[in-house]
Write a protein that holds these residues in place. Sequence first.
Motif, short mmCIF file in Angstrom:
data_model
loop_
_atom_site.label_atom_id
_atom_site.label_comp_id
_atom_site.label_asym_id
_atom_site.label_seq_id
_atom_site.Cartn_x
_atom_site.Cartn_y
_atom_site.Cartn_z
N GLN A 1 -0.47 4.22 4.03
CA GLN A 1 -0.67 2.77 3.96
C GLN A 1 -1.47 2.21 5.12
N ARG B 1 12.22 -1.92 -3.00
CA ARG B 1 11.36 -2.07 -4.18
C ARG B 1 12.14 -2.71 -5.33
N PRO C 1 0.02 -2.94 -3.95
CA PRO C 1 -0.26 -1.71 -3.19
C PRO C 1 -1.13 -2.04 -1.98
N THR D 1 -3.52 -0.20 1.36
CA THR D 1 -4.06 0.88 2.19
C THR D 1 -4.81 0.24 3.35
#
Length: 387
Positions: free
Chosen positions: A226, A314, A327, A329
């Motif tokens: 991440q 989650r 999501p 990154t």
Amino acid sequence: MRQQLLDVLRLLDTTPAPRGEERAAAHRVRGWCAERWPHIEWQVLEHGPAGGSLVAAHGAGPLLYSHLDTSLDDDGAGIGLVTGNFAPVGPLSVAGDNVAGFGLGVARGPVAAALVAFAEAGAGRLLLAGSGTHRRGGGITGLEAYADAYPLPRSAIVAKSGPPILLWQEPGSFYLTVRVTGRSGLAMLPDTATPPGGVIESAGVVLDELARWRTDYLAADPRVGQAGRACGVGAISGGWSPKPDLLPAQLEIGLYLVAGDQVEPKALAAELADRLRARCADSALRNCVVEVEAESGAAAAATPADAPVVTAARAAWLDEFGAEPSPVTGWTGSTDGVVLRARGVDTVRLGPQMRPAADDPRCDEMSLAQLGAYARVYRRLLTELPA
């Protein structure tokens, strides 16, 4: 919950907590909490000359963490030096669902959500730490003092603002300090300085090479999980502002670096020093001494994606918001979550979104409804995660 959040936010808004000097604020918040929730034993954990953290526990359970200090100090010069605005900051304001005030993002909004969640949960532990923001020469932090005084649990939740994401991996961070030293002189006799005209006159040479080095550092980012890399020049100084007729001997530049991968700060400092020396050798700075010093922070650290705290977070996110977290990154925000992970504590980070206030960009705006939503997520994690 809305009224409780507002009560906490108003308390924090009138309680300055400069980094490393949070002790008075911690005692004031402790007294307020003891009156509001007398069934909980609230304590102040002191550290350093004037630091302090608020600590409480409902027995065993996960740790809910945030910090008392703000990124800038609203009662000091730092906010003016960074923002260019030295005027006093206004008080907290509320308009419908919107709340605006100084330090809401870092970190009074998440603190309010965490405090209310913990008080209602009847489970787990709470740490509102002093010295939770990054600072050069920062000394011992509230989290380090807590870890020395109390056994750490298996899991922790970091309450910190950010985009609508759930993080179980964060980058490490550290500082580099560049110093270019020549000889002082007089502005009326510029040749008395080394280089002629003084080191500040040639600052562009150093800044240009730093920009090139930054480009190469970011291009080498392996994007591990991440987290990613970041680098910025955040401070430059030289000379004595009341006496600009004196040409200073030294130019100092401060850099903040973030790395999602494992890097060695001292090795990066040596690499940068070599590049700067080579560049300065072909410039007016050829007779100057170039040094780069690394101040190490915490290294990047990750929690397994299938750890119980991640799975529970989650599920709580999905139930509260009706969709999976976005999501991510290349994330470049580092918190004390890396310190907890380095000590073997499975950790997640999540928190409300903020935006600059319309009336004063030094302040932040947040949604009270969203703060309540994150408080409910924190409360659920405190009650559901095993001790």
